[in-house]
Design an enzyme around this catalytic site. Structure first.
Site, PDB file in Angstrom:
ATOM      1  N   LYS A 193       0.855  -1.189   0.000  1.00 44.43           N
ATOM      2  CA  LYS A 193       0.000   0.000   0.000  1.00 44.43           C
ATOM      3  C   LYS A 193       0.892   1.240   0.000  1.00 44.43           C
ATOM      4  CE  LYS A 193      -3.555   2.278   2.794  1.00 44.43           C
ATOM      5  NZ  LYS A 193      -4.508   2.095   3.893  1.00 44.43           N
ATOM      6  N   LYS A 246      -2.185  -1.558  -3.839  1.00 38.28           N
ATOM      7  CA  LYS A 246      -3.069  -0.397  -3.749  1.00 38.28           C
ATOM      8  C   LYS A 246      -2.261   0.878  -3.805  1.00 38.28           C
ATOM      9  CE  LYS A 246      -6.003   1.832  -0.380  1.00 38.28           C
ATOM     10  NZ  LYS A 246      -6.312   1.932   1.003  1.00 38.28           N
TER      11      LYS A 246
HETATM   12  C1  PBG Z   1      -7.432   2.892   5.724  1.00 38.36           C
HETATM   13  C2  PBG Z   1      -7.746   2.904   4.277  1.00 38.36           C
HETATM   14  C3  PBG Z   1      -7.623   3.943   3.335  1.00 38.36           C
HETATM   15  C4  PBG Z   1      -8.125   3.461   2.135  1.00 38.36           C
HETATM   16  C5  PBG Z   1      -8.520   2.152   2.366  1.00 38.36           C
HETATM   17  N1  PBG Z   1      -8.255   1.822   3.678  1.00 38.36           N
HETATM   18  C6  PBG Z   1      -7.190   5.339   3.503  1.00 38.36           C
HETATM   19  C7  PBG Z   1      -5.798   5.703   3.767  1.00 38.36           C
HETATM   20  O1  PBG Z   1      -4.888   4.878   3.851  1.00 38.36           O
HETATM   21  O2  PBG Z   1      -5.607   6.893   3.962  1.00 38.36           O
HETATM   22  C8  PBG Z   1      -8.248   4.244   0.859  1.00 38.36           C
HETATM   23  C9  PBG Z   1      -9.249   3.722  -0.114  1.00 38.36           C
HETATM   24  C10 PBG Z   1      -9.616   4.662  -1.193  1.00 38.36           C
HETATM   25  O3  PBG Z   1      -9.002   5.732  -1.402  1.00 38.36           O
HETATM   26  O4  PBG Z   1     -10.567   4.343  -1.915  1.00 38.36           O
HETATM   27  N2  PBG Z   1      -6.119   3.061   6.074  1.00 38.36           N
END
Ligand code: PBG
Length: 321
Positions: A193, A246
């Site tokens: 991520k 992601k």
């Molecule tokens: C939680 C999380 C996030 C997203 C999914 N789980 C936000 C982040 O990391 O700030 C983002 C998903 C999206 O932008 O559609 N940490």
């Protein structure tokens, strides 16, 4: 001379030669859940997406299932007044997601429920873990993530999906699940991520923006190429069943790299809020055709090597025009 045009002359020929196809089975549809009753709050930053109270969520899921989509991912969105330093509402007994999962599985036993496991929507500071001063305390965060995941698992979640990007989070969750004999629950780890500007619309939707700083000390730097592979390898060792890359559309090379290195591990890719809204907003301004552009983007994610795609577009894709 090769006659490549033979392969693309008309629609029928192109359809015959297509190698990548999108199916309802490929998609995981995200939902935002709120407390209360009888409410759907349209999310301004995510066109076509709402936050639902549990009763309304049930009604909407019935529709989602009727489109052939049988996998959903849940995010809890709570009132500011319920947030604290350690995100207590994320793992309290009978927390919002626990009640939602129980109700969903009771109504629709066939649906696969994934739950996001992260503190950012529940902490007063909006960071994904415990904070000491202005620094994230990785190790202090792990027990809370384990508590949160176990609560979801006990309620009947099929997959818990840790997204906090804490080192060791999969191991912490896996051992908690094993200790509590929650052996049916699988882990989909948000392994690779990246810290991304494309999460912008989500933070508004989930009310989870950090109140100071950003997430670059724990989410990955987009200039790195080998870290996603190392992160995935570590998560598989720690007990992840599935892994994730992601964002998706801006990280197709990473999807391809991870799938090539770990061909036997199921790989999900998250087309995040900003990637979705880029197409939605451009289409509503008349700059491109929404369905055609989105189909191209989603097909590219699958072509790159994703087995499953988490996307806010899942329902639209299967809704006749
Ligand atoms: C939680 C999380 C996030 C997203 C999914 N789980 C936000 C982040 O990391 O700030 C983002 C998903 C999206 O932008 O559609 N940490």
């Amino acid at each position: 001379m090769n006659r490549f045009h033979h392969l693309r002359k008309d629609k029928e020929t192109r359809d015959l030669n297509a190698e990548v196809h999108l199916n309802a089975n490929d998609f995981i549809y995200p939902y935002f859940v709120i407390e209360g009753q009888n409410q759907r709050q349209p999310i301004e930053s995510l066109h076509g997406i709402s936050r639902f109270t549990i009763d309304e969520l049930i009604a909407d899921i019935r529709h989602t299932l009727s489109l052939g989509i049988d996998k959903i991912l849940l995010f809890g969105v709570i009132d500011e007044s319920l947030k604290d330093d350690t995100g207590t509402s994320a793992y309290a007994p009978d927390n919002l997601i626990v009640r939602a999962v129980r109700e969903i599985k009771q109504q629709f036993p066939e649906i696969k429920v994934f739950t996001d496991v992260c503190l950012c929507g529940y902490t007063s500071h909006g960071h994904c873990g415990i904070i000491r001063g202005t620094e994230i305390d990785n190790d202090a965060t792990l027990p809370y993530l384990a508590l949160m995941a176990a609560s979801h698992a006990r309620a009947g979640a099929d997959f818990v999906a840790p997204s906090a990007m804490m080192d060791g989070q999969v191991e912490a969750i896996r051992s908690a699940l094993t200790k509590q004999r929650l052996l049916q629950t699988k882990i989909l780890s948000y392994s690779a991520k990246y810290a991304s500007a494309f999460y912008g619309p989500f933070r508004d939707a989930a009310n989870s923006a950090p109140s100071f700083g950003d997430r670059r000390s724990y989410q990955m730097d987009y200039r790195t190429l080998s870290q996603p592979v190392d992160e995935v390898a570590a998560d598989i060792m720690e007990g992840a069943d599935w892994v994730m890359v992601k964002p998706a559309h801006t990280y197709l090379d990473v999807i391809h790299r991870v799938k090539s290195k770990f061909p036997k591990t199921i790989l999900a890719a998250y087309q995040v809020s900003g990637e979705y809204m880029m197409v939605k907003a451009a289409a509503s301004a008349g700059f491109m055709d929404e369905r055609i552009a989105m189909t191209e983007a989603l097909t590219a994610i699958k072509r790159a090597g994703a087995d499953y795609i988490i996307t806010y577009y899942a329902k639209d894709y299967f809704t006749p025009e």
